[in-house]
Design an enzyme around this catalytic site. Structure first.
Site, PDB file in Angstrom:
ATOM      1  N   ARG A 154      -0.279 -10.624  89.477  1.00 37.36           N
ATOM      2  CA  ARG A 154       0.759 -11.133  88.847  1.00 37.36           C
ATOM      3  C   ARG A 154       2.102 -11.704  89.690  1.00 37.36           C
ATOM      4  O   ARG A 154       2.372 -12.494  89.399  1.00 37.36           O
ATOM      5  CB  ARG A 154       0.710 -11.638  87.295  1.00 37.36           C
ATOM      6  N   TYR A 155       2.581 -10.650  89.835  1.00 34.93           N
ATOM      7  CA  TYR A 155       4.360 -10.202  89.900  1.00 34.93           C
ATOM      8  C   TYR A 155       4.418  -9.788  91.430  1.00 34.93           C
ATOM      9  O   TYR A 155       2.915 -10.173  91.669  1.00 34.93           O
ATOM     10  CB  TYR A 155       4.765  -9.228  89.052  1.00 34.93           C
ATOM     11  N   ARG A 158       4.019  -6.157  91.601  1.00 35.29           N
ATOM     12  CA  ARG A 158       3.529  -5.065  90.930  1.00 35.29           C
ATOM     13  C   ARG A 158       1.754  -5.674  90.316  1.00 35.29           C
ATOM     14  O   ARG A 158       2.349  -6.806  90.287  1.00 35.29           O
ATOM     15  CB  ARG A 158       3.607  -4.765  89.322  1.00 35.29           C
ATOM     16  N   CYS A 167     -10.555   1.630  73.385  1.00 36.87           N
ATOM     17  CA  CYS A 167      -9.199   2.239  72.656  1.00 36.87           C
ATOM     18  C   CYS A 167      -9.911   3.158  72.075  1.00 36.87           C
ATOM     19  O   CYS A 167     -10.563   3.386  71.409  1.00 36.87           O
ATOM     20  CB  CYS A 167      -8.375   1.349  72.422  1.00 36.87           C
ATOM     21  N   CYS A 171      -6.287  -3.160  67.397  1.00 39.98           N
ATOM     22  CA  CYS A 171      -5.544  -3.108  67.138  1.00 39.98           C
ATOM     23  C   CYS A 171      -6.170  -4.740  66.573  1.00 39.98           C
ATOM     24  O   CYS A 171      -6.315  -5.061  67.586  1.00 39.98           O
ATOM     25  CB  CYS A 171      -4.296  -3.131  67.202  1.00 39.98           C
ATOM     26  N   CYS A 174      -4.819  -7.625  68.936  1.00 40.38           N
ATOM     27  CA  CYS A 174      -4.716  -7.320  70.286  1.00 40.38           C
ATOM     28  C   CYS A 174      -4.846  -8.847  71.272  1.00 40.38           C
ATOM     29  O   CYS A 174      -5.729  -9.515  70.980  1.00 40.38           O
ATOM     30  CB  CYS A 174      -5.834  -6.339  70.335  1.00 40.38           C
ATOM     31  N   ARG A 176      -5.641  -9.085  74.341  1.00 39.97           N
ATOM     32  CA  ARG A 176      -7.075  -8.816  75.182  1.00 39.97           C
ATOM     33  C   ARG A 176      -8.162  -8.503  74.313  1.00 39.97           C
ATOM     34  O   ARG A 176      -9.485  -7.754  75.139  1.00 39.97           O
ATOM     35  CB  ARG A 176      -7.426  -7.381  76.599  1.00 39.97           C
ATOM     36  N   ASP A 335       1.045 -13.353  71.005  1.00 43.69           N
ATOM     37  CA  ASP A 335       0.433 -13.861  71.834  1.00 43.69           C
ATOM     38  C   ASP A 335       0.037 -14.818  71.105  1.00 43.69           C
ATOM     39  O   ASP A 335      -0.570 -14.771  69.886  1.00 43.69           O
ATOM     40  CB  ASP A 335      -0.626 -13.369  72.825  1.00 43.69           C
ATOM     41  N   ASP A 372       5.206 -13.855  76.179  1.00 47.22           N
ATOM     42  CA  ASP A 372       4.522 -13.868  77.576  1.00 47.22           C
ATOM     43  C   ASP A 372       3.957 -14.965  77.718  1.00 47.22           C
ATOM     44  O   ASP A 372       2.920 -15.658  76.469  1.00 47.22           O
ATOM     45  CB  ASP A 372       2.786 -12.559  77.463  1.00 47.22           C
ATOM     46  N   LYS A 379       6.148 -12.164  81.447  1.00 45.87           N
ATOM     47  CA  LYS A 379       6.966 -11.880  80.649  1.00 45.87           C
ATOM     48  C   LYS A 379       8.139 -12.169  80.533  1.00 45.87           C
ATOM     49  O   LYS A 379       8.500 -13.156  82.115  1.00 45.87           O
ATOM     50  CB  LYS A 379       7.276 -10.614  79.815  1.00 45.87           C
TER      51      LYS A 379
HETATM   52  C1  LIG Z   1       3.457  -6.992  81.939  1.00 47.74           C
HETATM   53  C2  LIG Z   1       2.676  -6.792  83.219  1.00 47.74           C
HETATM   54  C3  LIG Z   1       2.787  -6.497  84.301  1.00 47.74           C
HETATM   55  C4  LIG Z   1       4.611  -5.596  83.868  1.00 47.74           C
HETATM   56  O1  LIG Z   1       5.194  -6.036  83.709  1.00 47.74           O
HETATM   57  P1  LIG Z   1       7.366  -5.210  83.425  1.00 47.74           P
HETATM   58  O2  LIG Z   1       7.577  -6.413  83.122  1.00 47.74           O
HETATM   59  O3  LIG Z   1       7.529  -4.832  85.222  1.00 47.74           O
HETATM   60  O4  LIG Z   1       7.131  -4.194  82.391  1.00 47.74           O
HETATM   61  C5  LIG Z   1       2.584  -6.393  85.526  1.00 47.74           C
HETATM   62  N1  LIG Z   1       1.624  -7.110  85.392  1.00 47.74           N
HETATM   63  C6  LIG Z   1       1.254  -8.023  84.539  1.00 47.74           C
HETATM   64  C7  LIG Z   1      -0.104  -8.909  84.731  1.00 47.74           C
HETATM   65  C8  LIG Z   1       1.929  -7.553  83.060  1.00 47.74           C
HETATM   66  O5  LIG Z   1       1.399  -8.734  82.475  1.00 47.74           O
HETATM   67  S1  SF4 Z   2      -2.885  -4.007  71.672  1.00 43.45           S
HETATM   68 FE1  SF4 Z   2      -5.658  -3.829  72.637  1.00 43.45          FE
HETATM   69  S2  SF4 Z   2      -5.905  -2.645  74.574  1.00 43.45           S
HETATM   70 FE2  SF4 Z   2      -3.641  -2.045  73.479  1.00 43.45          FE
HETATM   71  S3  SF4 Z   2      -3.922  -0.199  72.434  1.00 43.45           S
HETATM   72 FE3  SF4 Z   2      -4.366  -1.776  70.749  1.00 43.45          FE
HETATM   73  S4  SF4 Z   2      -6.604  -2.934  71.328  1.00 43.45           S
HETATM   74 FE4  SF4 Z   2      -6.421  -1.527  72.996  1.00 43.45          FE
END
Ligand SMILES: *Cc1c(COP(=O)(O)O)cnc(C)c1O
Ligand code: SF4
Length: 529
Positions: A154-155, A158, A167, A171, A174, A176, A335, A372, A379
């Site tokens: 996305r960025y 990175r 996991c 949580c 979560c 995801r 989220d 996010d 973010k």
């Molecule tokens: C959070 C995240 C990152 C890392 O973001 P930072 O602000 O550098 O910590 C990179 N890619 C994705 C898709 C993310 O959700």
């Molecule tokens: S937030 Fe989601 S991915 Fe992260 S530890 Fe909890 S269940 Fe696992």
């Protein structure tokens, strides 16, 4: 302090005085949380639920035992906790997000307290199934930003690399939950290889963030294969691991893991604590090991109603984090994901928490509050420049690229109950400052020096002003610090005879005298600056 803590403090004192007798003994640092002692004078340990009291320590401390003895169904949970009807409904729901809790983690829960902050994070309730405005399955549009399965690019520089869907525990909020937890949908070696291949072909990527699921649940050999695969790519500078394993199962942080990780430096880790109760002696020792392996450790929290939507809890959390050499990194707005409706707070709550941290405590202890971006803009810090508008039901933000997104505020929010919160009750007075609670109550729009409005005493304001007159010079709009090089002007104070200074008659640009009592005030803010 409860009886346990008092006993532990007594044991500390005893250990200290014993050490003091022997001058040649190594210095005993009892402030180091990784060295904390229990009431018996041995390294402190957390409570174990009665179900596992007979399990030998070597099993209990083995992460594989913890993983294979996780609790997941209603009957098992009911053996350990006194369940409410809402929880029975949640645990009984056929299509719920996966439940699985390590014996270590569920043992930390107070079996009789339905509002226990750890409990709320891992035990489902019926409310979880409620839909809400703005709810999305993939609220961050990660799937749309995946060039190969599991890799989110996305960025510019990175990527997020999802290496597993598993996991150590799950949580309820979560982000995801659409992919996490399902053992039939896991990533395999072929997908890892495709992810690595994308990284090899993409030289602008200099930072890889391993996440999931949770990479630290992988078999050690497989985890190392992936990390080595990343390290062999010349343009990758840093490897980051985002993990909650040390929270759910600190036993996983063994010497073998630390030795492996330090072969692939620079490696950074971000953990995920939401409440001070999660930082146990076991966690402190695990984090100490990681830090000794040269890994900088951060923390990402999620702002959760009923768990940590309180200035005092958050302050206790960040203090405990920095005492464990963990740097608070992000505080996430919850989220817009299915299952998290009842955890959502207004954005104003997050702003209030930030207001109660910045300046009030060490800069090291202050995370960045981020949303996010719904729809996938990354973010976004909740601060000027990024915050475009804020109304009673939505927040409009822009990301670093100028992409504009809207965060829909929750329609219902059950406010934090200060009277039931031990952190609110135990609030430590902050000399000279009050007003954080006023913000909370909506009585005030700013934080003011304590006793500011007390006309009888003129309380602390005056004392503060007299102690350090330079601090209380009111500047007008556009003021600069006096004339270049000249000391700050000292203005007249309502003195009680201690620090009387002559009124000043010529003022530099932007400097203005403080109004005397009874005089109209041109700028009320002058009083506060
Ligand atoms: C959070 C995240 C990152 C890392 O973001 P930072 O602000 O550098 O910590 C990179 N890619 C994705 C898709 C993310 O959700
Ligand atoms: S937030 Fe989601 S991915 Fe992260 S530890 Fe909890 S269940 Fe696992």
């Amino acid at each position: 302090m409860d009886a346990r803590e008092i006993k532990a403090a007594v044991a500390h004192q005893r250990a200290l005085s014993e050490a003091a007798v022997d001058r040649d003994a190594p210095f005993l640092n009892l402030r180091d949380p990784a060295r904390s002692l229990g009431p018996d004078g041995r390294p402190a340990v957390s409570r174990r639920a009665s179900k596992w009291l007979d399990v030998p320590d070597d099993k209990w401390n083995d992460w594989r035992w913890q993983l294979s003895n996780r609790v997941n169904d209603l009957e098992e949970v009911a053996e350990i906790l006194e369940l409410t009807d809402d929880e029975r409904e949640g645990l009984g729901a056929p299509d719920k997000f996966r439940v699985d809790i390590t014996p270590y983690f569920i043992s930390l829960i107070d079996p009789r307290d339905p509002n226990d902050p750890i409990r709320r994070q891992v035990i489902p309730t019926g409310r979880e199934a409620q839909a809400f405005t703005g709810m999305m399955e993939d609220s961050l549009a990660e799937d749309r930003h995946s060039p190969v399965p599991g890799l989110v690019h996305r960025y510019p520089d990175r990527v997020l690399m999802l290496v597993t869907t598993q996991c150590a525990s799950y949580c309820r909020y979560c982000t995801r939950s659409r992919i996490v937890g399902d053992p039939t949908q896991n990533f395999n070696r072929r997908e890892h290889e495709a992810q690595l291949d994308y990284l090899r072909r993409t030289p602008q990527v200099r930072d890889v963030l391993i996440s999931g699921g949770d990479g630290l649940t992988l078999a050690p050999k497989l985890l190392e294969t992936i990390i080595r695969g990343i390290r062999e790519i010349p343009h990758i500078e840093i490897i980051r691991i985002g993990s909650r394993v040390p929270v759910f199962m600190p036993q996983r942080v063994d010497d073998e893991l630390c030795e492996m990780l330090q072969r692939y430096h620079p490696v950074w880790i971000n953990l995920h604590f939401n409440h001070p109760d999660e930082i146990t002696p076991e966690v402190s020792r695990a984090v100490d090991k990681l830090a000794r392996a040269g890994i900088p450790i951060g923390n990402q929290s999620v702002l959760l109603a009923g768990v940590n939507d309180c200035v005092h809890i958050q302050r206790a959390l960040v203090h405990k984090l920095v005492a464990n050499r963990i740097r608070p990194y992000y505080l996430y707005q919850c989220d817009l994901v299915e299952g998290s409706g009842h955890f959502r707070t207004p954005v104003g709550k997050g702003l209030e928490i930030m207001e109660g941290l910045r300046g009030h405590t060490s800069g090291y202890a202050v995370p960045t509050y981020v949303i996010d971006a719904p729809g996938g803009g990354g973010k976004i810090p909740v601060m000027p420049n990024y915050l475009i508008s804020y109304s009673d039901h939505k927040v409009v933000l822009r990301n670093y690229e100028g992409y504009i997104t809207t965060y829909e505020e929750p329609e219902t929010y059950e406010r934090h109950d200060e009277r039931a919160c031990r952190y609110c009750r135990d609030e430590r007075p902050e000399p000279g400052q009050s007003g954080v609670l006023g913000l909370l109550e909506g009585e005030r729009m700013w934080i003011e020096p304590r006793d500011f409005n007390d006309v009888h005493t003129r309380g602390n304001t005056e004392r503060h002003r007299l102690q350090d007159p330079a601090k209380w010079v009111p500047f007008g709009v556009g003021a600069i610090e006096g004339k270049a090089g000249a000391p700050l002007p000292v203005l007249e104070g309502r003195s009680n005879g201690t620090t009387q200074t002559e009124p000043k008659t010529d003022y530099g640009p932007g400097e203005e005298p403080r109004p005397r009592d009874g005089e109209p005030t041109a700028s009320a803010h002058g009083e506060l600056l």
